[in-house]
Design a protein around this motif. Structure first.
Motif, PDB file in Angstrom:
ATOM      1  N   ARG A  74       0.810  -1.221   0.000  1.00  0.00           N
ATOM      2  CA  ARG A  74       0.000   0.000   0.000  1.00  0.00           C
ATOM      3  C   ARG A  74       0.844   1.272   0.000  1.00  0.00           C
ATOM      4  O   ARG A  74       0.319   2.356  -0.228  1.00  0.00           O
ATOM      5  N   GLU A  75       2.111   1.151   0.272  1.00  0.00           N
ATOM      6  CA  GLU A  75       3.050   2.268   0.140  1.00  0.00           C
ATOM      7  C   GLU A  75       4.255   1.758  -0.631  1.00  0.00           C
ATOM      8  O   GLU A  75       4.877   0.759  -0.241  1.00  0.00           O
ATOM      9  N   PHE A  76       4.594   2.408  -1.726  1.00  0.00           N
ATOM     10  CA  PHE A  76       5.668   1.913  -2.584  1.00  0.00           C
ATOM     11  C   PHE A  76       6.060   3.028  -3.553  1.00  0.00           C
ATOM     12  O   PHE A  76       5.369   4.035  -3.713  1.00  0.00           O
ATOM     13  N   GLY A  77       7.173   2.813  -4.233  1.00  0.00           N
ATOM     14  CA  GLY A  77       7.555   3.700  -5.319  1.00  0.00           C
ATOM     15  C   GLY A  77       7.961   5.099  -4.877  1.00  0.00           C
ATOM     16  O   GLY A  77       8.256   5.343  -3.700  1.00  0.00           O
ATOM     17  N   MET A  99       5.616  -3.055   3.882  1.00  0.00           N
ATOM     18  CA  MET A  99       6.195  -4.358   3.564  1.00  0.00           C
ATOM     19  C   MET A  99       5.828  -5.383   4.624  1.00  0.00           C
ATOM     20  O   MET A  99       5.491  -6.542   4.315  1.00  0.00           O
ATOM     21  N   HIS A 100       5.875  -4.978   5.891  1.00  0.00           N
ATOM     22  CA  HIS A 100       5.443  -5.897   6.949  1.00  0.00           C
ATOM     23  C   HIS A 100       3.978  -6.277   6.750  1.00  0.00           C
ATOM     24  O   HIS A 100       3.608  -7.452   6.897  1.00  0.00           O
ATOM     25  N   ALA A 101       3.142  -5.302   6.424  1.00  0.00           N
ATOM     26  CA  ALA A 101       1.723  -5.581   6.206  1.00  0.00           C
ATOM     27  C   ALA A 101       1.515  -6.524   5.021  1.00  0.00           C
ATOM     28  O   ALA A 101       0.660  -7.423   5.064  1.00  0.00           O
ATOM     29  N   LEU A 102       2.310  -6.345   3.969  1.00  0.00           N
ATOM     30  CA  LEU A 102       2.224  -7.229   2.809  1.00  0.00           C
ATOM     31  C   LEU A 102       2.635  -8.645   3.195  1.00  0.00           C
ATOM     32  O   LEU A 102       1.992  -9.633   2.805  1.00  0.00           O
TER      33      LEU A 102
END
Length: 381
Positions: free
Chosen positions: A46-49, A289-292
């Protein structure tokens, strides 16, 4: 020096969007960051890039080209650690003064008619002075989070505290940060890469390690004439903004405990300072990343430059949950069975065989803070 662009945002916005936007990523954002196609469940972090600092740096570079269409434009180093973005800037006629994209032009060849862009990581004080001496027009794209760290270590130096910097001593950002300390007559710093190196400082402070051992292990990453007996009496903690945030916090706590053991809790404020200089964008991507990982994918692909510090830490986190691979672009998917990737703790890329899990499967995707949406979208496709 230009620090706020040239007011040409609207003129370059559509060009940047055309270069880096991805309809695949747009679709996933609109559909709860997931999709299922023929037995493959796609999960997007949900957060990236691109973070705000990278957005700003790329925007300013494009504005600079638009502002000075007929002038020579140079970057002191890679604007961000992404090969696709740096290659695009080369295609726009922007040359590089150092690194793997270095042109034949040197600092001594620069003239007052030239434009020089400082990258998102910033530049060392002495490097900026060299450019000023050449009379160049300087465009500063340094990230605000990096500048926040600079202000902190400068205050440490003014107040007589040695800056302990959690970072990679050869990274452009850490080089620039340490140079801020060196501006002051009694400025001192030491760079620690990880908890093992931080433990050396703690052991010296508490009397279980000699100054000779500290100098032998960390002298190459410290200010000139670093003297542990003199320079580890008062310390202030800072970090390279792209480091693993949990490790930065652990290192700060390790040093706080060592100082408390040596000088007592009552005197701690005279010997130890620590302020949160962790970049919020870095933290957000690590949390995502942890959530993913908690969604239990069978595999995670992390897209970003192999020299990108924040990307390497994302894949390090991903590997806590499942097999994870760091790739630069879709070109690293060599075939249905082979993949070129880089392990975060190894210096060179390698090839994995039999990497994709059999269908049906669930694969997670994300990208570092310097990775364009298009690069991630191309990998998903």
């Amino acid at each position: 020096m230009y620090r706020h662009g040239f007011g040409l945002n609207a003129e370059v916005e559509h060009v940047i969007e055309n270069d880096y936007r991805s309809p695949v990523i747009d679709y996933l954002r609109q559909n709860d960051f997931r999709a299922t196609v023929e037995g493959l469940e796609i999960l997007l972090a949900r957060e990236f890039g691109f973070c705000y600092g990278v957005d700003k740096a790329v925007d300013y570079a494009y504005q600079t080209r638009r502002m000075f269409p007929d002038r020579r434009i140079f970057l002191t180093a890679e604007i961000i650690h992404n090969p696709g973005v740096n290659q695009r800037l080369r295609e726009m006629g922007i040359e590089f003064l150092s690194g793997r994209y270095r042109s034949s032009v040197t600092y001594e060849d620069l003239t007052p008619q030239d434009i020089v862009i400082l990258p998102a990581f910033g530049a060392a004080v002495e490097e900026i002075e060299r450019l000023r001496a050449r009379g160049c027009t300087i465009v500063d794209t340094t990230c605000g989070s990096v500048i926040h760290v600079w202000k902190r270590v400068e205050k440490y130096a003014r107040d007589g505290f040695t800056a302990v910097i959690h970072g990679k001593y050869r990274h452009e950002e850490t080089i620039a940060t340490s140079s801020r300390v060196a501006q002051f007559p009694n400025g001192r710093y030491v760079i620690v890469r990880d908890k093992d190196e931080a433990q050396l400082l703690c052991d010296f402070i508490t009397g279980t390690c000699s100054a000779e051992v500290v100098r032998e292990r960390l002298g190459h990453a410290a200010s000139p004439n670093f003297d542990p007996a003199r320079d580890l009496v008062r310390v202030g903690i800072a970090n390279q903004t792209t480091m693993l945030s949990s490790e930065s916090l652990e290192i700060a706590e390790m040093l706080r405990r060592a100082m408390a053991a040596r000088y007592g809790e009552a005197a701690l404020n005279e010997h130890f300072r620590s302020f949160d200089t962790i970049c919020s964008a870095t933290q957000d991507r690590q949390d995502a990343m942890h959530a993913l990982g908690e969604l239990k994918p069978q595999l995670i692909l992390v897209v970003g430059g192999f020299n990108s510090s924040n990307t390497s830490h994302l894949v390090e986190i991903a590997a806590e949950y499942c097999p994870a691979y760091h790739i630069e672009s879709v070109a690293d998917i060599l075939s249905a069975e082979t993949l070129r990737h880089k392990h975060w703790a190894k210096p060179e890329a390698e090839v994995a065989h039999g990497w994709p899990p059999p269908l049906p499967t669930r694969i997670g995707f994300t990208g570092g803070a310097s990775t364009p949406d298009r690069a991630i979208g191309d990998v998903i496709l």
